[in-house]
Design a protein around this motif. Structure first.
Motif, mmCIF file in Angstrom:
data_model
loop_
_atom_site.group_PDB
_atom_site.id
_atom_site.type_symbol
_atom_site.label_atom_id
_atom_site.label_comp_id
_atom_site.label_asym_id
_atom_site.label_seq_id
_atom_site.Cartn_x
_atom_site.Cartn_y
_atom_site.Cartn_z
ATOM 1 N N PRO A 46 7.945 3.563 5.066
ATOM 2 C CA PRO A 46 9.117 4.016 4.326
ATOM 3 C C PRO A 46 9.499 5.448 4.672
ATOM 4 O O PRO A 46 10.672 5.792 4.718
ATOM 5 C CB PRO A 46 8.695 3.879 2.868
ATOM 6 N N GLY A 82 9.003 -6.188 4.596
ATOM 7 C CA GLY A 82 8.135 -6.774 5.613
ATOM 8 C C GLY A 82 6.782 -7.224 5.108
ATOM 9 O O GLY A 82 6.260 -8.259 5.539
ATOM 10 N N SER A 83 6.228 -6.477 4.155
ATOM 11 C CA SER A 83 4.892 -6.835 3.669
ATOM 12 C C SER A 83 4.912 -8.184 2.959
ATOM 13 O O SER A 83 3.864 -8.783 2.755
ATOM 14 C CB SER A 83 4.375 -5.750 2.726
ATOM 15 N N GLU A 129 8.420 -0.215 10.189
ATOM 16 C CA GLU A 129 8.122 1.204 10.058
ATOM 17 C C GLU A 129 7.737 1.513 8.619
ATOM 18 O O GLU A 129 8.095 0.788 7.709
ATOM 19 C CB GLU A 129 9.368 2.024 10.399
ATOM 20 N N GLU A 150 3.589 4.511 -7.046
ATOM 21 C CA GLU A 150 3.754 5.422 -8.194
ATOM 22 C C GLU A 150 5.080 6.153 -8.071
ATOM 23 O O GLU A 150 5.524 6.446 -6.969
ATOM 24 C CB GLU A 150 2.642 6.463 -8.200
ATOM 25 N N VAL A 184 -2.783 -2.088 -5.004
ATOM 26 C CA VAL A 184 -2.425 -0.704 -5.297
ATOM 27 C C VAL A 184 -0.924 -0.665 -5.589
ATOM 28 O O VAL A 184 -0.114 -1.035 -4.750
ATOM 29 C CB VAL A 184 -2.744 0.236 -4.120
ATOM 30 N N LYS A 241 5.550 8.085 -4.292
ATOM 31 C CA LYS A 241 4.308 7.962 -3.544
ATOM 32 C C LYS A 241 3.996 6.490 -3.306
ATOM 33 O O LYS A 241 3.903 5.710 -4.249
ATOM 34 C CB LYS A 241 3.195 8.608 -4.375
ATOM 35 N N MET A 242 3.847 6.124 -2.043
ATOM 36 C CA MET A 242 3.454 4.754 -1.743
ATOM 37 C C MET A 242 1.943 4.709 -1.593
ATOM 38 O O MET A 242 1.325 5.668 -1.128
ATOM 39 C CB MET A 242 4.093 4.280 -0.435
ATOM 40 N N PRO A 243 1.351 3.595 -1.969
ATOM 41 C CA PRO A 243 -0.092 3.483 -1.772
ATOM 42 C C PRO A 243 -0.427 3.525 -0.286
ATOM 43 O O PRO A 243 0.344 3.061 0.549
ATOM 44 C CB PRO A 243 -0.427 2.117 -2.369
ATOM 45 N N GLU A 289 -2.438 1.802 1.244
ATOM 46 C CA GLU A 289 -2.642 0.466 1.800
ATOM 47 C C GLU A 289 -1.328 -0.249 2.103
ATOM 48 O O GLU A 289 -1.308 -1.286 2.722
ATOM 49 C CB GLU A 289 -3.444 -0.407 0.816
ATOM 50 N N PHE A 290 -0.214 0.320 1.646
ATOM 51 C CA PHE A 290 1.056 -0.370 1.826
ATOM 52 C C PHE A 290 1.473 -0.302 3.285
ATOM 53 O O PHE A 290 1.657 0.763 3.840
ATOM 54 C CB PHE A 290 2.129 0.263 0.940
ATOM 55 N N LYS A 291 1.588 -1.447 3.927
ATOM 56 C CA LYS A 291 1.948 -1.478 5.347
ATOM 57 C C LYS A 291 3.206 -2.313 5.544
ATOM 58 O O LYS A 291 3.134 -3.536 5.633
ATOM 59 C CB LYS A 291 0.808 -2.084 6.161
ATOM 60 N N PRO A 292 4.324 -1.677 5.639
ATOM 61 C CA PRO A 292 5.530 -2.446 5.924
ATOM 62 C C PRO A 292 5.415 -3.087 7.303
ATOM 63 O O PRO A 292 4.648 -2.638 8.162
ATOM 64 C CB PRO A 292 6.646 -1.408 5.898
ATOM 65 N N TYR A 293 6.203 -4.103 7.481
ATOM 66 C CA TYR A 293 6.133 -4.905 8.689
ATOM 67 C C TYR A 293 6.483 -4.079 9.914
ATOM 68 O O TYR A 293 5.885 -4.221 10.962
ATOM 69 C CB TYR A 293 7.099 -6.065 8.534
#
Lengths: 423, 552
Positions: free
Chosen positions: B130, A92-93, B128, A247, A244, B118-120, B122-126
């Motif tokens: 992860p 989505g991003s 939901e 990791e 970012v 680990k997701m950052p 700032e990561f915003k999926p469209y």
């Protein structure tokens, strides 16, 4: 005989290029203006149908059951693009990039049709029509047929990997071209010897390697690389523009960050190869792909942000050895198939879903379809990966060499749609 | 890129007598100037190939009893386990010695929920995040498909995740593997454990179930049968709970069978990709193994007839009549063991491991004959280790990271505590050969072309330097013993060469090392013992990082 002379003179070129070529690159520089190519290979056979989802196709839901990505609007549903295709929700991003500089090509891949990971990977990386590595890999052949972007390069290609990927192998039967100057390096900050004796140790170590084997060759290359990294210090670059990287997981985030650092620090760099494993989803596919796709999306997005306007001169190409069966198995997974999807991202990419070859629905796109219980049926390969490579080479990499050498037995064939803009 | 020294020298246009002539001369060309590099002698060559490196005691045994007798003991005589070594390991990792079910329960008792990466922020999926998708997916599991009953994971384990406690089992296994390779006097056995563990490769890092069950696979499949025969190994591997998890046999049920194990069984474990099977054979073999699964009450293999497809099957042209039950799978295994392509493939892999990256076909044929009906491991090893092809193949292999890492410790007679073994796995991970971590089911490559990239070499050189400098606090080397009373740069180099490398240096190489040891000064000047010691560490690091020690 030692380091300083090696680095200072033609020795560096000879040391790095011995295996690759004998031709000096000093003359005939074509002022090449070309993209840096970043190849991302999804190992294990990524399920194209659950990345670029044909949510408008009842046959997809009929065969996939609960392994299917739900329709748009449902929890965990696909993100619609055009009413028929949509993205896995974890992509989505990147939704906003489709329609800009990110393209998806369904039913693309490897016409070899092998269901063996290892044969399929080989044939795709060699791109010479079979599983023999006798002609090296497609990127090795590309580099040896192409004037280096910068004169006297020390590094033209980085495998952000422990070993060099097969695609970067040079053709050992034809060493008449330019040096490919390939190195493998995961993290630039690790490329230093922790000994403080004014280079005496390193110089002596160098003398203990000759030039009679790949071991010797790589040792000399490594010595030259240590010098280059000492002056360029790629690891000092922090991610730019608020990027970012993810990791952990399969490690793609760290590798893409490393790719960005090398591209930034090495102005002679032309090709980067990155791998991401984990895609062999025979069981429990939905859960596993949620994580894999999120990591892929997060890494691509971070890389794009990090490179900023440099993305105008970078093409990222994502591929996998084959796709997966249309029908799910009884393990909530999918077995080995044929066609998958390819993804391209960069300033020169016409961002959209390129699907003119998608002929009237998934049911018409089947191949390997002979089996009575319909647990057969792969997506066919309507787009040959070599033709994607070829348009990329022609329009973004300024390739002017011999196409029959580039893709033995195949040559140049029109892709049939404008995936890439000409530079 | 597959290229051996001979090919390379031809490619590079280096004028050189044929390899046979070079062998007769006892040396081969080195630098462009053609300075001869002496080959290792036979004892060095043989000991290196059949072990994880030469300890001083191995050397004196082989010299006093003769190399042929040494091989005989390694193949036929020594017991597989060393009691003192196992005692030390059991003190460090008591859980790894628990009975199967108790061990599984122990390691999963405190599993915690959490994303495996680990997701950052700032990561915003469209839609939901992860984590939500992951949880939703886990809850969905296979229940929507109606097959959770076929997946005999304890439900509480499946719904828990994923990181903490089970991982300790895998850490223990990796460290135990290093310690055994380092300490077991039965070195050839440890080499074969590594060989078969790699042949039946399992990426134990790929799922928490495997963190734990790979330890059981090592303990109950690979180690007990590493020196016996291929038939026993293959049948044990087919019932290995780790293999059942790894290649999805655990959820392979009648109806739409899971092809994962069936394909790799033929392509990787037995007949090979050119062994003559078709895609239909994969489907049929998958049907034969439906119902081969894991009983959650015992955490062990079971055959579930209710999940087995009892119809007729055709595998490689042979009809398997209906109603065979568990015998369908057994028949397939036996069919594959008897297939000539299997003997050829195992023989080729063994010869590649022990002799050369380009296995000589003359020897492969003889080893293939020694495979016999069941794949007799000792007979095949015997055929290889006394063959002229093996004895002549000096310097034709490059040590893989596990071999290099352990051999540096054995060559220096170093010791390491069972609580410090992470030092070794740390370096192995960097060099790219952390045990049971290869991401594909084909196992770590066994050809130099993969292992001598700039990346892998970088980490080798760092490790060689660490050992040479005394390994931080974690590795104990008796430097006085290695130096043996040397008082000058020249005698220091000579003593370390004799005690560690155990092979001759070319004149040029010796002179360069001596000059380095003397820091440009007079190499015959008497130095203080502190000075000798400080030079010894770096000279040792130089020797370990040189081609003299990287080859093997």
């Amino acid at each position: 005989m030692l380091r300083r002379e090696i680095i200072g003179g033609v020795g560096a070129v000879a040391a790095l290029g011995l295996l690759n070529s004998r031709k000096a690159a000093a003359t005939g520089h074509e002022a090449a203006n070309r993209d840096v190519l970043v190849c991302v290979f999804l190992r294990g056979a990524a399920d194209g149908l659950n990345i670029l989802v044909p949510h408008g196709d009842p046959y997809y839901y009929e065969k996939r059951g609960a392994v299917a990505i739900p329709e748009p609007g449902a929890p965990g549903g696909a993100i619609d693009i055009d009413g028929y295709f949509g993205l896995h929700p974890a992509l989505g991003s990147l939704y906003g990039r489709v329609g800009a500089n990110m393209a998806f090509i369904p039913a693309a891949g490897n016409p070899l049709g092998s269901h063996s990971h290892f044969d399929a990977m080989k044939s795709m990386e060699y791109a010479s029509g079979g599983v023999s590595g006798a002609n090296g890999g497609w990127l090795g052949r590309y580099l040896s047929q192409t004037t280096p972007a910068e004169p006297n390069p020390t590094v033209r290609a980085v495998a952000v990997n422990n070993g060099v990927q097969a695609s970067l192998n040079v053709d050992l039967n034809d060493l008449s071209g330019y040096p490919a100057n390939v190195i493998a390096a995961l993290k630039s900050e690790d490329f230093q010897l922790n000994i403080n004796d004014d280079g005496q140790y390193q110089d002596t170590l160098e003398t203990l390697y000759g030039c009679e084997s790949e071991l010797d060759e790589n040792s000399r290359t490594l010595i030259a690389l240590l010098e280059k990294i000492k002056t360029t210090q790629p690891w000092l670059r922090e991610p730019q523009n608020g990027a970012v990287y993810p990791e952990g997981g399969q490690g793609l985030g760290e590798r893409m960050q490393s790719a960005a650092q090398f591209i930034n620090a090495f102005n002679d760099l032309e090709v980067v190869c990155v791998d991401m494993g984990g895609w062999d989803t025979h069981a429990n596919e939905r859960n596993r792909m949620n994580l894999l796709v999120a990591e892929l999306a997060g890494s691509l997005e971070a890389f794009h942000q990090d490179m900023g306007s440099d993305m105008n001169n970078i093409t990222v190409l994502v591929m996998t050895e084959f796709g997966r069966r249309i029908a799910a198995n009884n393990s909530a997974g999918t077995d080995h198939g044929t066609g998958s999807c390819m993804i391209a991202m960069g300033g020169g990419v016409n961002g959209t879903v390129h699907a003119n070859h998608w002929d009237g629905g998934l049911v018409n796109m089947r191949t390997h379809d002979g089996d009575a219980n319909a647990h057969h049926g792969d997506v066919k390969v309507a787009v040959d990966f070599r033709d994607v490579f070829a348009q990329l080479m022609q329009r973004r990499l300024g390739f002017v060499g011999d196409w029959n050498k580039a893709f033995p037995g195949h040559g140049f064939q029109e892709l049939g749609f404008d995936l890439f803009q000409s530079r | 890129m597959k290229i051996n020294r001979r090919d390379f020298m031809q490619l590079a246009g280096i004028g050189l007598p044929s390899i046979a002539l070079a062998n007769a001369l006892g040396s081969h060309a080195h630098a462009a100037g053609g300075v001869p590099v002496p080959f290792p002698d036979e004892i060095n060559h043989v000991l290196n190939r059949i072990s994880f490196g030469i300890k001083p005691a191995d050397w004196s045994d082989a010299v006093s009893g003769g190399i042929d007798e040494y091989i005989r003991q390694q193949v036929y005589q020594l017991p597989p386990q060393d009691d003192e070594m196992e005692f030390q390991l059991q003190k460090q990792y008591p859980e790894a010695y628990l009975p199967r079910k108790a061990m599984v329960d122990f390691y999963f008792a405190e599993a915690k929920v959490g994303l495996p990466f680990k997701m950052p922020r700032e990561f915003k999926p469209y839609t939901e995040g992860p984590e939500q998708m992951y949880r939703a997916g886990m809850e969905m599991g296979g229940s929507a498909v109606g097959i959770v009953g076929a997946v005999p994971l304890p439900r509480e384990v499946e719904s828990q995740s994923r990181r903490r406690r089970p991982g300790k089992a895998l850490t223990a296994l990796r460290e135990m593997t290093c310690y055994r390779a380092l300490r077991n006097p039965h070195q050839l056995y440890e080499v074969m454990v590594e060989f078969w563990g790699n042949h039946f490769s399992i990426d134990a890092s790929s799922h928490p179930n495997l963190y734990v069950h790979k330890l059981l696979d090592d303990r109950e499949v690979i180690r007990p049968y590493a020196m016996t025969d291929f038939r026993t190994l293959l049948h044990a591997s087919a019932r290995s709970t780790a293999m059942l998890y790894y290649l999805d046999g655990v959820s392979n049920v009648s109806g739409r069978a899971n092809e994962n194990y069936a394909r790799e069984l033929m392509e990787l474990h037995t007949i090979g990709v050119d062994g003559g099977y078709k895609h239909e054979d994969v489907l049929e073999v998958a049907r034969c193994f439906t119902g081969w699964t894991i009983d959650p009450d015992t955490a062990d293999f079971t055959f579930d007839p209710s999940k087995h497809d009892d119809g007729e099957k055709t595998v490689l042209g042979q009809t398997i009549p209906p109603g065979g039950g568990i015998e369908d799978g057994n028949r397939v295994l036996n069919m594959l063991i008897s297939h000539p392509a299997t003997a050829r493939r195992i023989a080729t892999k063994l010869v590649r491991r022990f002799v050369s990256d380009q296995p000589p076909s003359s020897l492969v044929e003889r080893v293939e004959a020694a495979f016999g009906k069941d794949g007799d491991v000792k007979a095949m090893l015997n055929k290889i280790l006394y063959s002229p092809e093996f004895r002549q193949a000096r310097d034709e292999k490059v040590k893989r990271p596990i071999h290099f890492t352990i051999s540096a410790l054995r060559a220096t007679n170093a010791s390491i505590g069972t609580d410090k073994l992470f030092t070794l796995t740390y370096h192995l991970k960097r060099m790219g050969q952390l045990p049971y971590n290869w991401p594909m089911p084909d196992g770590y490559p066994d050809e130099a072309g993969y292992w001598i990239s700039t990346n892998s070499l970088m980490y080798r050189w760092q490790y060689g330097l660490v050992i040479g400098k005394g390994g931080g606090q974690n590795i104990a080397i008796d430097m006085d013993e290695l130096i043996g009373g040397a008082t000058t740069a020249r005698t220091l180099v000579e003593t370390l060469r004799a005690n560690v490398l155990r092979r001759e240096l070319s004149d040029d190489d010796r002179n360069n090392i001596v000059a380095y040891a003397a820091e440009g000064g007079d190499p015959d000047k008497t130095l203080s013992s502190n000075k000798i010691k400080s030079r010894a560490y770096v000279v040792l690091g130089l020797m370990l990082n040189s081609a003299y020690f990287q080859r093997g």
